[in-house]
Scaffold this motif. Sequence first.
Motif, PDB file in Angstrom:
ATOM      1  N   SER A 138       0.814  -1.213   0.000  1.00  0.00           N
ATOM      2  CA  SER A 138       0.000   0.000   0.000  1.00  0.00           C
ATOM      3  C   SER A 138       0.848   1.265   0.000  1.00  0.00           C
ATOM      4  N   GLY A 139       2.176   1.111   0.096  1.00  0.00           N
ATOM      5  CA  GLY A 139       3.070   2.259   0.074  1.00  0.00           C
ATOM      6  C   GLY A 139       3.750   2.392  -1.271  1.00  0.00           C
ATOM      7  N   SER A 140       4.711   3.301  -1.345  1.00  0.00           N
ATOM      8  CA  SER A 140       5.418   3.518  -2.603  1.00  0.00           C
ATOM      9  C   SER A 140       6.312   2.341  -2.950  1.00  0.00           C
ATOM     10  N   VAL A 141       6.829   1.645  -1.937  1.00  0.00           N
ATOM     11  CA  VAL A 141       7.694   0.495  -2.174  1.00  0.00           C
ATOM     12  C   VAL A 141       7.715  -0.386  -0.931  1.00  0.00           C
ATOM     13  N   CYS A 142       7.748  -1.699  -1.145  1.00  0.00           N
ATOM     14  CA  CYS A 142       7.864  -2.672  -0.050  1.00  0.00           C
ATOM     15  C   CYS A 142       8.967  -3.687  -0.329  1.00  0.00           C
ATOM     16  N   SER A 143       9.637  -3.548  -1.458  1.00  0.00           N
ATOM     17  CA  SER A 143      10.558  -4.589  -1.917  1.00  0.00           C
ATOM     18  C   SER A 143      11.850  -4.672  -1.117  1.00  0.00           C
ATOM     19  N   HIS A 144      12.208  -3.601  -0.372  1.00  0.00           N
ATOM     20  CA  HIS A 144      13.364  -3.730   0.517  1.00  0.00           C
ATOM     21  C   HIS A 144      13.029  -4.711   1.640  1.00  0.00           C
ATOM     22  N   TYR A 145      11.825  -4.536   2.212  1.00  0.00           N
ATOM     23  CA  TYR A 145      11.405  -5.425   3.294  1.00  0.00           C
ATOM     24  C   TYR A 145      11.254  -6.858   2.801  1.00  0.00           C
ATOM     25  N   THR A 146      10.598  -7.054   1.663  1.00  0.00           N
ATOM     26  CA  THR A 146      10.394  -8.419   1.181  1.00  0.00           C
ATOM     27  C   THR A 146      11.716  -9.094   0.838  1.00  0.00           C
ATOM     28  N   GLN A 147      12.718  -8.321   0.385  1.00  0.00           N
ATOM     29  CA  GLN A 147      14.028  -8.926   0.148  1.00  0.00           C
ATOM     30  C   GLN A 147      14.668  -9.350   1.466  1.00  0.00           C
ATOM     31  N   MET A 148      14.492  -8.553   2.511  1.00  0.00           N
ATOM     32  CA  MET A 148      15.041  -8.907   3.818  1.00  0.00           C
ATOM     33  C   MET A 148      14.487 -10.234   4.324  1.00  0.00           C
ATOM     34  N   VAL A 149      13.200 -10.506   4.052  1.00  0.00           N
ATOM     35  CA  VAL A 149      12.553 -11.696   4.610  1.00  0.00           C
ATOM     36  C   VAL A 149      12.302 -12.764   3.555  1.00  0.00           C
ATOM     37  N   TRP A 150      12.968 -12.666   2.403  1.00  0.00           N
ATOM     38  CA  TRP A 150      12.811 -13.710   1.390  1.00  0.00           C
ATOM     39  C   TRP A 150      13.484 -14.975   1.920  1.00  0.00           C
ATOM     40  N   ALA A 151      12.716 -16.042   2.062  1.00  0.00           N
ATOM     41  CA  ALA A 151      13.167 -17.227   2.793  1.00  0.00           C
ATOM     42  C   ALA A 151      14.467 -17.810   2.265  1.00  0.00           C
ATOM     43  N   THR A 152      14.610 -17.887   0.942  1.00  0.00           N
ATOM     44  CA  THR A 152      15.781 -18.551   0.363  1.00  0.00           C
ATOM     45  C   THR A 152      16.977 -17.623   0.199  1.00  0.00           C
ATOM     46  N   SER A 153      16.817 -16.340   0.512  1.00  0.00           N
ATOM     47  CA  SER A 153      17.954 -15.403   0.467  1.00  0.00           C
ATOM     48  C   SER A 153      18.734 -15.550   1.767  1.00  0.00           C
ATOM     49  N   SER A 154      19.579 -16.561   1.822  1.00  0.00           N
ATOM     50  CA  SER A 154      20.245 -16.921   3.077  1.00  0.00           C
ATOM     51  C   SER A 154      21.664 -16.385   3.190  1.00  0.00           C
ATOM     52  N   ARG A 155      22.132 -15.648   2.187  1.00  0.00           N
ATOM     53  CA  ARG A 155      23.483 -15.086   2.240  1.00  0.00           C
ATOM     54  C   ARG A 155      23.420 -13.580   2.024  1.00  0.00           C
ATOM     55  N   LEU A 156      24.223 -12.854   2.792  1.00  0.00           N
ATOM     56  CA  LEU A 156      24.196 -11.396   2.798  1.00  0.00           C
ATOM     57  C   LEU A 156      25.612 -10.846   2.810  1.00  0.00           C
ATOM     58  N   GLY A 157      25.837  -9.796   2.038  1.00  0.00           N
ATOM     59  CA  GLY A 157      27.116  -9.093   2.063  1.00  0.00           C
ATOM     60  C   GLY A 157      26.888  -7.625   1.769  1.00  0.00           C
ATOM     61  N   CYS A 158      27.395  -6.742   2.617  1.00  0.00           N
ATOM     62  CA  CYS A 158      27.125  -5.306   2.495  1.00  0.00           C
ATOM     63  C   CYS A 158      28.420  -4.501   2.530  1.00  0.00           C
ATOM     64  N   ALA A 159      28.323  -3.258   2.072  1.00  0.00           N
ATOM     65  CA  ALA A 159      29.462  -2.345   2.115  1.00  0.00           C
ATOM     66  C   ALA A 159      28.957  -0.915   2.112  1.00  0.00           C
ATOM     67  N   LEU A 160      29.771  -0.025   2.660  1.00  0.00           N
ATOM     68  CA  LEU A 160      29.488   1.404   2.655  1.00  0.00           C
ATOM     69  C   LEU A 160      30.438   2.105   1.703  1.00  0.00           C
ATOM     70  N   GLY A 161      29.921   3.098   0.995  1.00  0.00           N
ATOM     71  CA  GLY A 161      30.752   3.954   0.166  1.00  0.00           C
ATOM     72  C   GLY A 161      30.568   5.396   0.597  1.00  0.00           C
ATOM     73  N   THR A 162      31.638   6.161   0.624  1.00  0.00           N
ATOM     74  CA  THR A 162      31.548   7.581   0.944  1.00  0.00           C
ATOM     75  C   THR A 162      31.842   8.369  -0.321  1.00  0.00           C
ATOM     76  N   CYS A 163      30.961   9.309  -0.639  1.00  0.00           N
ATOM     77  CA  CYS A 163      31.021  10.019  -1.914  1.00  0.00           C
ATOM     78  C   CYS A 163      30.976  11.527  -1.666  1.00  0.00           C
ATOM     79  N   ALA A 164      31.987  12.241  -2.146  1.00  0.00           N
ATOM     80  CA  ALA A 164      32.034  13.690  -1.955  1.00  0.00           C
ATOM     81  C   ALA A 164      30.855  14.365  -2.638  1.00  0.00           C
ATOM     82  N   ASN A 165      30.547  13.924  -3.854  1.00  0.00           N
ATOM     83  CA  ASN A 165      29.406  14.443  -4.606  1.00  0.00           C
ATOM     84  C   ASN A 165      28.743  13.277  -5.323  1.00  0.00           C
TER      85      ASN A 165
END
Length: 238
Positions: free
Chosen positions: A147-174
């Motif tokens: 019912s909102g503009s997007v829910c796919s971030h949440y559904t990806q978080m709780v997708w049952a078979t998505s059992s592996r995760l890897g993240c990173a941060l980037g810092t950008c001047a502009n």
Amino acid sequence: WVPQLSSSFLLPNATELLSPPQGAAAGLLRAEGVPRGRRKRHLSAHDMSVILDYHNQVRAQVSPPAANMEYMVWDERLARAAEAWAARCLWDHGPPEVMKYVGQNLSIQSGRYRSVMDMVKSWHQEKQHYSFPHPRECSPRCPSKCSGSVCSHYTQMVWATSSRLGCALGTCANMRVWGSTWRHATLLVCNYAIKGNWLGEAPYKVGRPCSACPPSYGGGCSNNMCFSGVKSNQVSWF
């Protein structure tokens, strides 16, 4: 200060069968082609643990309960691919070769850096706009019930078979974001495998926790999730 924003990626074809990444795609998952001087881990070991633990907390507490929710582990290859993409300072999903096999959530903030947890929590907050499709509604394809503009971030978080995760941060001047220039931006990229958000499918099977786990888990169950005893494949960062 600019409020945190986020974007998501949806698969265009829910029936496409994909083989494991090979050749160029496998190289991209190893972050090849990125100058070593730009391979800086902006996520501390504590941040990695916080992100992973939060994902598993969210996955363990889904409602209605999940019968096949898999325990999520940290994947260093996914993290390296996320780092390589974050270093490009692009407000978009990618690279395209990797997106064939990997799900991806993005979050960005500008100005004074707060915390990585703030950036991840916005994905979970989409839950308030998401209604889980009842099994009788999935005949055979499940409707999208956001019912909102997007829910796919949440559904990806709780997708049952998505059992592996890897993240990173980037810092950008502009950084260009939707036609505007954001200064001193921090970009969070999280990659997921197996990718979720298949169109026409529900994130997980509804039922008694761990009652429909894949055979590879050998009946293991921990905190409402299918569990094999492996906590992470994390290796030293170079």
